[in-house]
Design an enzyme around this catalytic site. Structure first.
Site, PDB file in Angstrom:
ATOM      1  CG  HIS A   1      -2.067  -0.877   1.151  1.00 25.26           C
ATOM      2  ND1 HIS A   1      -2.750  -1.085  -0.021  1.00 25.26           N
ATOM      3  CD2 HIS A   1      -2.690  -1.629   2.090  1.00 25.26           C
ATOM      4  CE1 HIS A   1      -3.750  -1.918   0.208  1.00 25.26           C
ATOM      5  NE2 HIS A   1      -3.727  -2.255   1.472  1.00 25.26           N
TER       6      HIS A   1
ATOM      7  CD  GLU B   1       2.146 -14.570 -16.410  1.00 24.07           C
ATOM      8  OE1 GLU B   1       2.144 -13.854 -15.394  1.00 24.07           O
ATOM      9  OE2 GLU B   1       1.173 -15.273 -16.763  1.00 24.07           O
TER      10      GLU B   1
ATOM     11  CG  ASP C   1       4.381 -14.387 -12.086  1.00 18.98           C
ATOM     12  OD1 ASP C   1       4.793 -14.281 -10.915  1.00 18.98           O
ATOM     13  OD2 ASP C   1       3.175 -14.483 -12.368  1.00 18.98           O
TER      14      ASP C   1
ATOM     15  CB  CYS D   1       2.411  -6.218 -19.389  1.00 13.54           C
ATOM     16  SG  CYS D   1       2.256  -7.968 -19.014  1.00 13.54           S
TER      17      CYS D   1
END
Length: 579
Positions: free
Chosen positions: A195, A437, A461, A508
């Site tokens: 966060h 990935e 990943d 990405c």
């Protein structure tokens, strides 16, 4: 005496200010017995604290969505409000108070620890770090119960801001700081998807996390410098160091102001190579940021945020509306929507949990979707129906086997057939793409290029699986290396296969949004980048300064290197930023 600490750089920039330590209330909770006749009073105390925190969150949500305009922060607050209403949290603590005759604070902490254990079994770094929501909302309750919610200092006379130093921070905390001169955030815990990191980036506030015990290494009001680009925190710096960082901060602010001038500039290299800069989003609420950066489209729409933290799955109509909203908002620009990327290890409420020996290698992403064909078919129908409202591309995560692609394409064909039979409109030409990935996919691209229309490399990943590194694990995060020769060969090989077979290839993952890697990726042949909207202009600046004709031979030499230190030095010589 000055000393320096190194953590994880999660929000760039330079901050100079005085430390303000936020108490870690959970460390102050004692366990004591409550006499039976006082149990009702203890439960009332818990209910009063709950009502207080709910009221605070409602007020903070209003500030987040209207006063500041940060809808992503508002969404995090919504999640914490949902947790307060979840029987697994406060109701379970009430039961502990009644059964064990214990104080409310201790009961809340016991239930928190139980839930955190469940989150620790989740493989996905972003979702695993959502356990921070549980911890933060419990800490908020505990602070009310203990009677010391904490206050920030008034504006300082020397003009310097306040550096918030905490074990961890919630979005609600950060919104509560909005009327104060906050210069930066420093926390003991956290990672790139925590966060603190997300909110700091949204608010453009420098932040360094994962510093372990920084709250015990400095005192309130001590002078602190944060270098959120390099992950450095300097405590009690001498005047010459302060002046050096003042100059560096001024240079960064000037560069940032210049970036807005290139928002509408066509993205192309000096030698005329067109480059497409797309945005990663989590839902319709992010479209404002995408437009502000003038992105060329959406390269990754994470649909799992429709599914998480709810008692039932979203039905076809709800999904359709969410997908349609983004497609309509983007007009003629492409929108790549990733199918459900959550696994059975992520404990969806509507399904029985499964205990897997190794969730990272278990039933997740496309494996999970194919094991739940009814759920997957519902999503595919919603996606296809939404396709009439824009330029949709469907992307499938974590593919590794030809049969997974074939099964997915079979379900897509079934969804098309059902919609045709119902007379529903959809775009018959929707492209289906694959996320690369896992190393198995990157090393066997032939079976992908024969079956799909585009590929997108999920570097987060891919790096983790190639190096067997969990980047959210503090003990091994130093081994997470995007420039490891094996990783670079897999990325370059995928890009080159796309060029050879005429398939568009995007990146990405986080590498796409880091200026330190832009020239390297351009030299590999990458022309499609997808990243957080806030990073787009910084990457565009790198693209506009690049000459691919000069970069390509240099990058080919880098790819032949097998010593990580030499690779890093060579990439630094390309230019681009701090690694």
């Amino acid at each position: 005496m000055a000393f320096t600490l190194h953590g994880l750089a999660v929000s760039p920039g330079i901050a100079i200010g005085h430390a303000h330590l936020i108490s870690h209330a959970l460390l102050e909770v004692n366990h004591y017995h409550v006499a039976e006749k006082y149990i009702p009073e203890e439960l009332d105390r818990l209910d009063d604290a709950l009502a207080t925190v709910q009221g605070e969150l409602v007020g903070l949500k209003a500030a987040a969505t209207s006063g500041l305009g940060h809808t992503e922060v508002g969404a995090f607050i919504d999640l914490q409000m949902m947790m307060l209403a979840d029987p697994m949290l406060v109701d379970a603590a009430r039961k502990l108070v009644e059964e064990r005759r214990c104080n409310a604070e201790w009961a809340l902490v016991q239930q928190m620890e139980h839930l955190v254990e469940q989150f620790d079994q989740i493989e996905d770094p972003y979702l695993r770090e959502r356990k921070a929501d549980v911890v933060q909302v419990i800490e908020r309750l505990v602070k009310v119960l203990l009677g010391h919610p904490g206050h920030l200092p008034a504006k300082r006379r020397d003009g310097l801001g306040t550096i918030i130093v905490a074990h961890d921070l919630s979005p609600a905390d950060t919104i509560g700081f909005r009327d104060h001169n906050i210069a930066g955030f420093v926390t003991d815990v956290g990672g790139p998807t925590s966060h603190t990191a997300i909110v700091a980036r949204n608010l453009a506030i420098p932040a360094v996390v994962g510093l372990q015990h920084i709250r015990h290494l400095l005192e309130d009001d001590e002078l602190v410098i944060i270098d959120g680009t390099r992950g450095v925190v300097i405590i009690d710096p001498d005047p010459t160091i302060v002046e050096e960082y003042r100059l560096r901060r001024a240079e960064l602010e000037l560069e940032r102001s210049k970036l807005h001038r290139i928002k509408d500039t066509h993205s192309a290299t000096l030698d005329g190579e067109e480059v497409f800069l797309h945005a990663n989003i989590e839902g319709p609420k992010d479209i404002g940021q995408v437009r502000a950066a003038n992105a060329d489209g959406v390269g990754l729409y994470r649909t799992e945020f429709l599914f998480i933290g709810r008692d039932t799955l979203p039905d076809e109509e709800e999904q359709y509306e969410a997908y349609k909203a983004v497609l309509k908002a983007m007009g003629s620009k492409p929108v790549t929507i990733r199918t459900f990327d959550v696994g059975a290890d992520k404990a969806l409420k509507h399904q029985p949990s499964r205990i897997e020996p190794n969730p990272a290698l278990g039933l997740r992403a496309i494996r999970f979707s194919l094991s739940e064909p009814k759920m997957f078919l519902t999503q595919l129908r919603a996606l296809l129906r939404a396709s009439v409202h824009g330029k949709l591309r469907i992307m499938v995560p974590m593919l590794a086997h030809a049969k997974e692609i074939d099964q997915t394409l079979g379900l897509v064909d079934r969804a098309r057939a059902e919609l045709r039979a119902e007379g529903a409109k959809f775009d018959e030409r929707v492209e289906i793409g694959a996320m690369i990935e896992v190393p198995a996919a990157a090393l066997s691209l032939g079976m992908f290029v024969r079956r799909v229309s585009f590929m997108s490399i999920g570097t987060n990943d891919l790096i983790q699986y190639t190096l067997a590194i969990d980047r959210s694990d503090d003990a091994v995060v130093h081994l997470y290396d995007p420039l490891h020769p094996a990783v670079l060969k897999l990325i370059a090989g995928t890009i080159q296969a796309g060029v050879r077979y005429g398939l568009p290839v995007a990146v990405c993952g986080e590498m796409a949004g880091d200026p330190a890697y832009t020239l390297l990726l351009l030299g590999m042949g990458l022309r499609h980048f997808s990243m957080h909207p806030s990073n787009i202009l910084g990457i565009k600046q790198q693209v506009l300064r690049a000459d691919v004709g000069e970069l390509a031979p240099k990058v080919q030499r880098i790819l032949r290197m097998d010593e990580p230190a030499k690779v890093r030095d060579a990439v630094l010589r390309l230019g681009g930023g701090v690694i």
